[in-house]
Design a protein around this motif. Structure first.
Motif, PDB file in Angstrom:
ATOM      1  N   THR A 102       0.627  -0.984   0.055  1.00  0.00           N
ATOM      2  CA  THR A 102      -0.150  -0.224  -0.528  1.00  0.00           C
ATOM      3  C   THR A 102       1.253   1.063  -0.148  1.00  0.00           C
ATOM      4  O   THR A 102      -0.004   2.216  -0.432  1.00  0.00           O
ATOM      5  CB  THR A 102      -1.209   0.596   1.478  1.00  0.00           C
TER       6      THR A 102
ATOM      7  N   GLN B 286      -7.378   0.578  -0.136  1.00  0.00           N
ATOM      8  CA  GLN B 286      -7.747  -0.402   0.849  1.00  0.00           C
ATOM      9  C   GLN B 286      -9.004  -0.684   2.018  1.00  0.00           C
ATOM     10  O   GLN B 286      -9.712  -1.419   1.848  1.00  0.00           O
ATOM     11  CB  GLN B 286      -5.862  -1.224   1.442  1.00  0.00           C
TER      12      GLN B 286
ATOM     13  N   ASP C   5      -5.952  -1.721  -5.008  1.00  0.00           N
ATOM     14  CA  ASP C   5      -5.449  -1.863  -4.241  1.00  0.00           C
ATOM     15  C   ASP C   5      -6.229  -2.857  -3.104  1.00  0.00           C
ATOM     16  O   ASP C   5      -7.746  -2.589  -2.315  1.00  0.00           O
ATOM     17  CB  ASP C   5      -4.864  -1.285  -2.749  1.00  0.00           C
ATOM     18  N   GLU C   6      -6.179  -4.426  -3.219  1.00  0.00           N
ATOM     19  CA  GLU C   6      -7.126  -5.806  -2.368  1.00  0.00           C
ATOM     20  C   GLU C   6      -8.707  -4.848  -2.700  1.00  0.00           C
ATOM     21  O   GLU C   6      -9.139  -5.252  -1.734  1.00  0.00           O
ATOM     22  CB  GLU C   6      -6.620  -5.633  -1.044  1.00  0.00           C
TER      23      GLU C   6
HETATM   24 MG    MG Z   1      -1.991  -2.947   2.430  1.00  0.00          MG
END
Ligand code: MG
Ligand code: ATP
Lengths: 287, 332, 242
Positions: free
Chosen positions: C43, C85, C161-162
């Motif tokens: 991240t 995220q 991000d995820e």
């Molecule tokens: Mg992360």
């Protein structure tokens, strides 16, 4: 030269009272993460409590100190459990509006109960006392306020940094959820913070009432100055507030000494805005 | 509740929901001086006008962008002092008002530069600071009339921004036109990119900037807009009172009043400030008559603001929406 | 030429180096996967590429232009969009309005922005929720909005991000389909923990461990690399791939 020393001493005396007022504000912010826009009105309420205790019941303002502490502490706790707690679940706007509303409410109550006149406490024992060292004069009320504030600020510092309950407060201020896991009830801690913030402000108010008249808008100047101090010191930082209070106490006295006292608040706010520009986290605040 | 109610399709109900507020508000404000036709009613109506204009202006920054300013008295004061100075030096007050709008915009840019570096509570406190600085500077400036301010002697007439003089319906309708200007421009902005961007900024600044919203620029635009309309309200106010003084125009109390009006009505809606102006006016008049002007109105307003903050942050509009929701649920 | 080049990115938080001298490139049209254990600095890397954090050292080059530490909105204009995220949905706006904030980036009129936002919602298969408020959505819904908003800015490269973490089987299967569609038009860099999802989607994968780039290669190379198996995938996965 002695004028300068006198101004310096005045700055010190003012600084320690401001420190106590500001520490009350910063404890609430640090733990509960809410800026109490009614903080100046807490001072006002304490001064009226002192005034009533002395004019109606014949208490010397010094003796009225516990009364004032209890009254303002209670106001703090009550406001937390009635309105502030539900507002904390809301957006940032709710959190700002709730103590903004409290500020208006308290001013209104004061005006309704006491009218808009300036009230002065008569016959306080302290007002006839003074200490003189050479050319330097320290009037009893101001000196007592300074000493009393220092003691009380010290006591709060000791409580928060040295006792178990104080450590629980700190834990809550860092992370309420984690505190909950450790078996600390955050709501109790929030309430406690409002109690401490209120009561300490009540003590400051009783001390100030010895030498300053009270009226419904008296809180304005205190509240604004306390915001500036707390912001300068770094929101939630007790040490920072303490230092900043003396800086502001000095600035107020020296700007009045060298310039026009009408502008002293301009200097304070000017300093505030400068610091916000270049060090927005305050003097001792974490970035 | 979202500010930009999406078009509700073509159903009759949708049309009603879209246009009803216009009909209600414009109807109320347009008919007010006809229904309430005594001079004292007109004075109240005129007050209501500048409340509504100021709160509508404030709300572009406070409500849409979510930046709560307690320093807007500065702009109110600029507007008031612009026409007061015009009176003093015998310029045209309309031109002075426009000049005041420009000055307000410039001051907004100057103030905005430092204060917009701060977020949330810090921003609010900083605006108290700038407001107090302006207040003290004005109060201590001889050129600006010091603590006394200015008494004005406008000649009657439309061109003198004193149409019918105070307590007359003509002057009321002058304010109505200014209010329309504020409302129409607010509605237009709320439907434009800027309106959406401001709400995005209020909701989450980081997300907004990741989507390409230049945060500082849009906050600044909202600030300028709100400063300009609050200064218009100030000019109108001073023309009515024929007076501009630091305590009435520049003080924190003025900022607080503007804020209360918007908050009571509901800051998340373009109609909120107008509802707020009506309610604020009638509540304060009622308490004045019922309890005497001793601060009891503040007790009530403070209480309402606390309750709103805790339970319905979108003020009366929010309450209304909840009620409408319940009704719809009950129907289906 | 490559579309994105990350050059020697290093980021210190106090004494801790969250990223150490990371260099890699992303070709136009490819889908690059980023994996690494929790706290590896994935991240943090995205935050620096998208302008939210300033690198201590190193440069980010987008289509030949240095965009290091520019403002996030400038970087968005340059053609790079990202998701978060920890989702940052606009709670008081509807899903459609959330996406419009993105589409306003290239459309100045509300009508056009609304129209394009509607199209994007179609593409990410979320039109049925267009009128729901952001705060009413489930996590899966919020993650979908994150993607839709970013896509609506019409980026040339999209950083996810995820975007599928925390979703159940069915939800993530749907999300995979969405990404498959999107990558036909836009270059994608995606962080994902779930190998079963990332492997089949990616053209190449970068592995971060403790702030450093451990490895870079095709999914097959990564899956068979013993270092990766040891450092990241753990015993369970290693056993299964024998
Ligand atoms: Mg992360
Ligand atoms: N603002 C910050 N200040 C200090 N340390 C930070 C900060 N942000 C991240 N870190 C630290 O940097 C390291 C990398 O964090 P990062 O969030 O980039 O990891 P990640 O690979 O995304 O992990 P995850 O898979 O859990 O999302 C961690 O040790 C984290 O604690």
């Amino acid at each position: 030269m002695s004028d300068l020393i006198q101004t310096f001493v005045n700055g010190l005396m003012l600084g320690s009272v401001l420190a106590l007022v500001a520490v009350g504000l910063t404890v609430i912010y640090g733990v509960v993460d809410i800026v109490n826009f009614a903080h100046g009105e807490f001072v006002m309420a304490g001064m009226y409590a002192t005034f009533v205790a002395s004019s109606q019941f014949g208490f010397d303002p010094l003796l009225a100190m516990p009364v004032s502490a209890a009254v303002v502490g209670l106001i703090g706790v009550l406001s937390f459990f009635t309105f502030v707690r539900p507002a904390m679940r809301g957006t940032l706007l709710s959190q700002i509006f709730v103590t903004f509303g409290l500020m208006i409410f308290m001013r209104g109550v004061a005006q309704t109960l006491f009218g808009s006149n300036f009230e002065t406490i008569q016959g306080a024992w302290l007002s006839s006392q003074r200490i003189t060292i050479g050319d330097i004069v320290m009037p009893g009320p101001q000196l007592a306020a300074a000493v009393g504030s220092l003691v009380c600020t010290g006591a709060i510092g000791w409580f928060i940094y040295r006792t178990t309950t104080g450590k629980a407060l700190q834990a809550t201020s860092q992370d309420p959820d984690a505190a909950l896991m450790m078996g600390i009830n955050p709501n109790k801690m929030f309430g406690l913070a409002w109690l401490i913030g209120g009561a300490s402000t009540g003590v400051a108010a009783a001390l100030v009432a010895n030498y300053q008249p009270v009226h419904p808008n008296v809180g304005l100047a205190f509240g604004l100055t306390a915001f500036v101090i707390v912001a300068l010191g770094g929101f939630g930082s007790i040490g920072g507030a303490f230092l900043a209070a003396f800086a502001v106490g000095m600035l107020e006295n020296f700007s009045a000494f060298y310039g026009d006292s009408a502008y002293k608040q301009v200097w304070i706010f000017g300093l505030f805005i400068l610091v916000m520009l270049f060090r927005p986290q305050g003097l001792l605040g974490r970035a | 509740m979202n500010v930009n109610g999406l078009p509700q399709g073509s159903s009759v109900w949708g049309m009603v929901r879209q246009y009803l507020p216009w009909v209600l508000f414009l109807g109320f404000f347009a008919l007010y001086p006809i229904v309430f036709d005594s001079p004292s009613d007109h004075t109240l109506g005129i007050k209501m006008m500048w409340f509504a204009i100021a709160a509508t202006g404030w709300n572009m920054l406070g409500g849409f962008a979510g930046q709560i300013s307690l320093g807007h008295a500065t702009f109110f004061g600029v507007g008031a002092y612009a026409v007061a100075l015009a009176d003093e030096y015998e310029w045209n007050p309309w031109l002075a008002m426009i000049l005041g709008m420009g000055v307000a915009a410039i001051i907004a840019v100057i103030i905005g530069w430092p204060v917009f570096r701060l977020k949330g509570h810090y921003f609010t406190i900083a605006t108290i600071g700038t407001g107090e600085i302006a207040f003290l500077l004005v109060r201590n400036s001889e050129f600006l009339g010091g603590t006394e301010g200015f008494l004005m002697r406008s000649d009657e007439g439309f061109l003198n921004f004193y149409w019918g003089g105070r307590q007359k319906w003509e002057f009321y309708y002058l304010g109505f036109v200014l209010l329309l200007l504020a409302v129409v421009s607010t509605v237009m902005i709320s439907k434009s990119r800027m309106g959406y961007y401001l709400q995005a900024i209020r909701n989450n600044q980081e997300a907004a900037s990741s989507l390409g919203v230049p945060i500082a620029k849009y906050k600044q635009l909202a600030f300028i807009y709100s400063a300009v309309f609050v200064s218009i309200a100030g000019s109108y106010f001073a023309q009515q009172l024929q007076f501009a003084g630091p305590d009435e125009a520049f003080s924190l109390d003025t900022s607080i009043r503007i804020t209360i009006i918007a908050v009571i009505g509901g800051v998340l809606s373009k109609w909120g400030p107008m509802i707020g102006a009506i309610v604020f006016l009638f509540l304060s008049e009622w308490t004045n008559i019922r309890f005497g002007g001793n601060g009891f109105d503040l007790v009530i307003f403070g209480f309402i603001v606390m309750v709103m903050a805790a339970f319905e942050p979108n003020g009366l509009i929010g309450l209304g929406n909840r009620f409408a929701h319940l009704l719809e649920k009950a129907k289906s | 030429m490559n579309l994105l080049r990350v050059e020697g990115i290093t980021k210190y938080f106090g004494g801790l180096a969250a990223n150490k001298d990371i260099t890699f490139e992303v070709e136009e049209g490819e889908l690059l996967g980023v994996i690494g254990p929790n706290g590896a600095g994935k991240t943090t890397l995205f935050e620096q590429i998208s302008g939210f954090k300033k690198p201590s050292e190193g440069r980010v080059i987008l289509d030949g232009k240095d965009i290091t530490a520019q403002r996030p909105d400038k970087i968005c204009s340059a053609g790079l969009a990202r998701t978060f995220q920890i989702v940052k949905t606009f709670p008081e706006l509807t899903v459609l309005e959330n996406v419009m904030i993105g589409s306003f980036h290239r459309e100045s009129s509300s009508r056009a922005a609304r129209k394009y936002a509607g199209e994007v919602l179609e593409r990410v298969r979320f039109s049925h929720k267009a009128d729901a408020l952001g705060k009413e959505l489930t996590l899966a819904g919020r993650k979908r909005v994150e993607v839709a908003r970013a896509v609506a800015t019409r980026p040339r490269i999209l950083l996810l991000d995820e975007a599928m973490a925390g979703l159940n089987k069915q939800e993530s299967a749907e999300a995979v389909e969405v990404v498959r569609d999107l990558r036909k038009e836009v270059t994608v860099v995606m962080i994902e923990h779930v190998m079963e999802i990332l492997m089949p989607l990616s053209d190449r994968i970068v592995v971060l461990v403790e702030g450093q780039k451990l490895l870079e290669g095709t999914p097959e190379e990564i899956a068979s690399n013993p270092q990766v198996l040891a450092a990241y995938l753990g015993e369970r996965f290693a056993a299964r791939n024998k």
